[in-house]
Design an enzyme around this catalytic site. Sequence first.
Site, short mmCIF file in Angstrom:
data_model
loop_
_atom_site.label_atom_id
_atom_site.label_comp_id
_atom_site.label_asym_id
_atom_site.label_seq_id
_atom_site.Cartn_x
_atom_site.Cartn_y
_atom_site.Cartn_z
CB CYS A 287 -0.85 0.03 1.26
SG CYS A 287 -2.45 -0.67 0.98
CB ILE A 288 1.77 3.69 -2.03
CG1 ILE A 288 2.54 5.00 -2.15
CG2 ILE A 288 0.77 3.58 -3.14
CD1 ILE A 288 3.39 5.08 -3.41
N GLY A 298 5.08 15.41 -6.12
CA GLY A 298 6.12 14.47 -6.54
C GLY A 298 6.54 13.49 -5.46
N GLY A 300 4.67 11.01 -4.09
CA GLY A 300 4.18 9.66 -4.40
C GLY A 300 5.17 8.97 -5.33
CD GLU A 321 -1.40 -6.76 -1.65
OE1 GLU A 321 -0.44 -7.23 -1.02
OE2 GLU A 321 -2.45 -6.37 -1.13
C1 LIG Z 1 -1.02 -0.26 -4.62
C2 LIG Z 1 -1.84 0.72 -3.86
O1 LIG Z 1 -1.62 0.94 -2.70
S1 LIG Z 1 -3.07 1.61 -4.64
C3 LIG Z 1 -3.52 2.83 -3.45
C4 LIG Z 1 -2.83 4.14 -3.71
N1 LIG Z 1 -3.05 5.02 -2.59
C5 LIG Z 1 -4.14 5.82 -2.47
O2 LIG Z 1 -5.03 5.85 -3.30
C6 LIG Z 1 -4.20 6.65 -1.22
C7 LIG Z 1 -4.62 8.08 -1.53
N2 LIG Z 1 -3.78 8.66 -2.56
C8 LIG Z 1 -2.50 9.00 -2.33
O3 LIG Z 1 -1.96 8.78 -1.26
C9 LIG Z 1 -1.75 9.69 -3.43
O4 LIG Z 1 -2.69 10.22 -4.35
C10 LIG Z 1 -0.78 8.75 -4.21
C11 LIG Z 1 0.16 8.04 -3.26
C12 LIG Z 1 -1.52 7.71 -5.00
C13 LIG Z 1 0.04 9.65 -5.15
O5 LIG Z 1 0.78 10.53 -4.36
P1 LIG Z 1 1.23 11.99 -4.83
O6 LIG Z 1 2.28 12.42 -3.88
O7 LIG Z 1 0.08 12.89 -5.00
O8 LIG Z 1 1.86 11.65 -6.24
P2 LIG Z 1 2.79 12.57 -7.17
O9 LIG Z 1 2.68 14.01 -6.78
O10 LIG Z 1 4.15 11.99 -7.20
O11 LIG Z 1 2.09 12.37 -8.57
C14 LIG Z 1 2.54 11.41 -9.51
C15 LIG Z 1 1.68 11.46 -10.74
O12 LIG Z 1 0.47 10.75 -10.53
C16 LIG Z 1 -0.61 11.40 -11.21
N3 LIG Z 1 -1.56 11.90 -10.20
C17 LIG Z 1 -1.43 11.80 -8.85
N4 LIG Z 1 -2.51 12.34 -8.25
C18 LIG Z 1 -3.32 12.77 -9.24
C19 LIG Z 1 -4.59 13.42 -9.26
N5 LIG Z 1 -5.24 13.73 -8.12
N6 LIG Z 1 -5.13 13.73 -10.46
C20 LIG Z 1 -4.50 13.45 -11.61
N7 LIG Z 1 -3.28 12.84 -11.66
C21 LIG Z 1 -2.72 12.50 -10.49
C22 LIG Z 1 0.02 12.55 -11.97
O13 LIG Z 1 0.39 12.07 -13.26
C23 LIG Z 1 1.25 12.85 -11.15
O14 LIG Z 1 2.27 13.45 -11.86
P3 LIG Z 1 2.24 15.05 -12.15
O15 LIG Z 1 1.89 15.72 -10.86
O16 LIG Z 1 3.63 15.33 -12.62
O17 LIG Z 1 1.19 15.24 -13.19
#
Ligand SMILES: CC(=O)SCCNC(=O)CCNC(=O)[C@H](O)C(C)(C)COP(=O)(O)OP(=O)(O)OC[C@H]1O[C@@H](n2cnc3c(N)ncnc32)[C@H](O)[C@@H]1OP(=O)(O)O
Length: 427
Positions: A287-288, A298, A300, A321
């Site tokens: 999970c992340i 950036g 994530g 996963e």
């Molecule tokens: C395997 C699993 O665990 S799946 C479950 C994933 N976790 C979750 O859903 C929990 C809630 N969400 C989160 O914690 C976050 O949204 C994460 C971890 C998924 C991403 O974390 P962030 O720090 O926001 O990611 P980061 O800023 O590095 O973005 C990476 C890219 O993902 C995409 N992205 C991330 N969030 C979004 C969004 N809300 N809308 C559109 N694109 C998005 C974009 O392409 C982004 O790149 P960019 O900003 O250069 O366009």
Amino acid sequence: MTNDICPDSGSSTSTPTDNELQEHEITINNKYYVKTKYHRKNESPMQIAEVLATRLNKDGNLEYYVHFKDFNKRLDEWVLEDRIDTSKEVVEMKLSESSPCTTPRDLTEFDNSFFSTSSLDESESLTQAECSSQSLGVLEKKPIKSRVKNLDAIWFGEHYLQTWYFSPYPQEYTEARVIYICEFCLNHFISEKQFERHCKKCTIRHPPGNEIYRDGEISFFEIDGVRQTTYCQNLSLLSKLFLDHKSLYYDLIPFMFYIMCRSDAYGFHIIGYFSKEKNSVEHNLACILTLPHFQRQGYGRLLIEMSYELAKIENKIGTPEKPFSDLGLLSYQKYWQEIIIEVLHRYHQFHGGEITIEEISEKTYIAQRDVLYTLHTLGIGSYQGQTAIRLTDAMIVMSKNKKRRIDRSKLDWTPPVFTYNQLRYTK
Ligand SMILES: CC(=O)SCCNC(=O)CCNC(=O)[C@H](O)C(C)(C)COP(=O)(O)OP(=O)(O)OC[C@H]1O[C@@H](n2cnc3c(N)ncnc32)[C@H](O)[C@@H]1OP(=O)(O)O
């Protein structure tokens, strides 16, 4: 405390009586057209939504908790009656008749059919009796309905964060609707007074466990779900507020947690984390989460990159996963695209000719299935009789345009060794 957006907490809400409900024609479990703030530009703001719960707000007005059809659950909200159209019967189209635009909101850009992103059924959540944090590590899944968010918001250190999903905090906490969480030890408190008292006493300034990476203000700490049980339980409760799937949150023993922090003079502030199953052959990440106030910066990507860096040291090609959440899929998709374009570009510059999917996977530690999927999203096709991909300048620029990167030379990590039953840990 700073508070840029601190809406009404709704802390003085109550449950309406049957008489109060009878005066209104809106009933739980029924569907209505409800006004949403999240409709697309060319779409009507009146969208089909299911009423899941009711409550009286502090002004004594009845509010309805609604889930919009085809919208992610984090967009569920409490609405007043004036946003619900009771005059119009809801007509739901069968899939074949519906418009082509049927992807859930917030996941509009990509074809998601390759991966299942469906959440676990609500029945996988826990009863309130099962929710005491002490018992998190040993629970079995039992069915209840937990489709309604049980907390409106949290104070996390100095940040006021609106919650997205249900999390099994004990009932006495959820009755408060807004709780206070210490950003260092992750303990939770019902009242501001309790929280302030705690802050004066709490001497913890970083997550427990070993610091395995430091690059400027960014650090990673490695934590064992067995050893640091309370911290991991608190982390799981916190992250469930923003994660809508995966039962593993209730079973901490088989997992390691990698916590990313940003440090300042006051301490190491948690940005996010990923968990990793100790003995998984296939998965490099379970999970992340990036906490909402750090999202889209950036971080994530940095968490994902770290999970692959650990996999490289372990020499294990792996995959995260599934199922993915919508945001999880978008983030992975972006990461895989960047890394694979980088590899293809470099390979083309130095070797020319062909590269196989297996070779891409070996170079990147991205599983072959994920490589194949990414190539499809990048537009793999048939060019002059060969299966190929056209790398445009824009793609190459995109792959180089990273906000943050892991510097492998600053990673001090050896893969932990676990005993057979995974309960004892030696390194
Ligand atoms: C395997 C699993 O665990 S799946 C479950 C994933 N976790 C979750 O859903 C929990 C809630 N969400 C989160 O914690 C976050 O949204 C994460 C971890 C998924 C991403 O974390 P962030 O720090 O926001 O990611 P980061 O800023 O590095 O973005 C990476 C890219 O993902 C995409 N992205 C991330 N969030 C979004 C969004 N809300 N809308 C559109 N694109 C998005 C974009 O392409 C982004 O790149 P960019 O900003 O250069 O366009």
